[in-house]
Design a protein around this motif. Structure first.
Motif, PDB file in Angstrom:
ATOM      1  N   TYR A   1      -6.076   5.245   8.514  1.00 59.17           N
ATOM      2  CA  TYR A   1      -5.320   5.695   7.345  1.00 59.17           C
ATOM      3  C   TYR A   1      -4.702   7.071   7.603  1.00 59.17           C
ATOM      4  CZ  TYR A   1      -4.236   7.781   2.877  1.00 59.17           C
ATOM      5  OH  TYR A   1      -3.592   8.439   1.860  1.00 59.17           O
ATOM      6  N   ARG A   2      -5.493   7.977   8.133  1.00 60.99           N
ATOM      7  CA  ARG A   2      -4.977   9.335   8.383  1.00 60.99           C
ATOM      8  C   ARG A   2      -3.827   9.308   9.392  1.00 60.99           C
ATOM      9  NH1 ARG A   2      -7.604  13.982   6.747  1.00 60.99           N
ATOM     10  NH2 ARG A   2      -6.859  14.952   8.659  1.00 60.99           N
TER      11      ARG A   2
ATOM     12  N   ARG B   1       9.591   7.064  -1.583  1.00 53.34           N
ATOM     13  CA  ARG B   1       9.973   6.080  -0.581  1.00 53.34           C
ATOM     14  C   ARG B   1      11.470   5.819  -0.652  1.00 53.34           C
ATOM     15  NH1 ARG B   1       4.843   2.805  -1.981  1.00 53.34           N
ATOM     16  NH2 ARG B   1       5.878   3.006  -3.935  1.00 53.34           N
TER      17      ARG B   1
ATOM     18  N   ARG C   1      -0.825   7.579   7.511  1.00 56.62           N
ATOM     19  CA  ARG C   1      -0.328   8.472   6.471  1.00 56.62           C
ATOM     20  C   ARG C   1       0.405   9.663   7.105  1.00 56.62           C
ATOM     21  NH1 ARG C   1       1.313   8.527   1.231  1.00 56.62           N
ATOM     22  NH2 ARG C   1       1.058  10.609   0.393  1.00 56.62           N
TER      23      ARG C   1
ATOM     24  N   ALA D   1      -1.224   3.556   2.940  1.00 57.67           N
ATOM     25  CA  ALA D   1      -0.675   4.807   3.499  1.00 57.67           C
ATOM     26  C   ALA D   1       0.659   5.179   2.864  1.00 57.67           C
ATOM     27  CB  ALA D   1      -0.520   4.689   5.009  1.00 57.67           C
ATOM     28  N   ARG D   2       1.356   4.219   2.282  1.00 55.95           N
ATOM     29  CA  ARG D   2       2.667   4.485   1.684  1.00 55.95           C
ATOM     30  C   ARG D   2       2.564   4.908   0.213  1.00 55.95           C
ATOM     31  NH1 ARG D   2       6.742   0.653   1.520  1.00 55.95           N
ATOM     32  NH2 ARG D   2       8.210   2.316   1.910  1.00 55.95           N
TER      33      ARG D   2
ATOM     34  N   CYS E   1       8.588  10.277   4.430  1.00 58.44           N
ATOM     35  CA  CYS E   1       8.413   9.083   3.590  1.00 58.44           C
ATOM     36  C   CYS E   1       9.506   8.048   3.825  1.00 58.44           C
ATOM     37  CB  CYS E   1       8.345   9.468   2.116  1.00 58.44           C
ATOM     38  SG  CYS E   1       7.031  10.645   1.749  1.00 58.44           S
TER      39      CYS E   1
ATOM     40  N   CYS F   1       6.786  14.713   0.250  1.00 62.43           N
ATOM     41  CA  CYS F   1       7.886  14.396   1.151  1.00 62.43           C
ATOM     42  C   CYS F   1       9.102  15.201   0.747  1.00 62.43           C
ATOM     43  CB  CYS F   1       8.212  12.906   1.083  1.00 62.43           C
ATOM     44  SG  CYS F   1       6.840  11.905   1.658  1.00 62.43           S
TER      45      CYS F   1
ATOM     46  N   TYR G   1       3.802   8.542   8.076  1.00 59.50           N
ATOM     47  CA  TYR G   1       4.617   8.399   6.865  1.00 59.50           C
ATOM     48  C   TYR G   1       5.121   9.750   6.373  1.00 59.50           C
ATOM     49  CZ  TYR G   1       5.866   6.820   2.163  1.00 59.50           C
ATOM     50  OH  TYR G   1       6.529   6.539   1.001  1.00 59.50           O
ATOM     51  N   LEU G   2       4.257  10.739   6.364  1.00 63.21           N
ATOM     52  CA  LEU G   2       4.653  12.052   5.869  1.00 63.21           C
ATOM     53  C   LEU G   2       5.550  12.792   6.853  1.00 63.21           C
ATOM     54  CD1 LEU G   2       1.328  13.225   4.189  1.00 63.21           C
ATOM     55  CD2 LEU G   2       3.365  12.289   3.087  1.00 63.21           C
TER      56      LEU G   2
END
Length: 187
Positions: free
Chosen positions: A65-66, A185, A69, A179-180, A77, A2, A72-73
């Protein structure tokens, strides 16, 4: 993974809404679920199709998940657990609408007798096992077939939609946390 957030202003209003995320990613995931459904209903005579369907079932948490995730990315983040959780639930909501429509079309127009045929096959299988022949479940299934009480295509499609949404919500609880993992973060 991130970007360093020290020189960026964290502004949650810049992020797309959870419904936008769910609609976009849910459309793709809905297609995935439709392919899975078609593989399951057509896997009766083919080990290859059955193995393909099983692989797709196992792949559901991986695909979710993908997606989470990736959110998130892409959001550097900045995504909170609650945001990822509701994104996952939204993805399943929109995907289940697509799946429900496909199930309805399949059972109403493509293969109208599917539920009846599956009930007959189940009764045939249960009758081959002496301990199961006269169980209340088998008797109830026989009565449902005889009385025409099997679900209609729209009822079955709605039940599958609710099952998909509820299962997806439960799966999102765990996958959103995983996923985090990793990355810096912010909140």
């Amino acid at each position: 993974l991130c970007a360093d957030m020290s020189d960026k202003e964290t502004n949650i209003e810049e992020l797309p809404s959870v419904n936008d995320i769910g609609a976009r990613k849910g459309a793709y995931f809905g297609i995935y679920l439709v392919v899975l459904y078609l593989a399951v209903v057509n896997s009766g005579g083919s080990y290859f199709v059955a193995a393909f369907a099983m692989t797709m079932m196992v792949g559901i948490p991986i695909v979710l998940y993908r997606m989470l995730r990736g959110i998130y990315l892409v959001e550097d983040c900045r995504s909170s657990y609650a945001r990822l959780l509701t994104s996952g639930m939204s993805i399943f909501f929109f995907a289940s609408i697509i799946l429900g429509l496909a199930i309805y079309v399949w059972m109403q127009y493509v293969h109208p007798g599917y539920l009846y045929e599956m009930a007959q096959e189940a009764l045939k299988a249960y009758n081959q096992v002496p301990d199961l022949r006269n169980t209340p479940m088998v008797q109830a299934l026989k009565a449902a077939v005889a009385n025409g009480d099997l679900p209609t295509p729209i009822q079955f499609a709605m039940e599958m939609m609710w099952l998909t949404m509820m299962g997806g919500a439960l799966l999102s609880v765990a996958i959103a946390a995983v996923a985090r993992i990793g990355g810096n973060r912010r909140y």
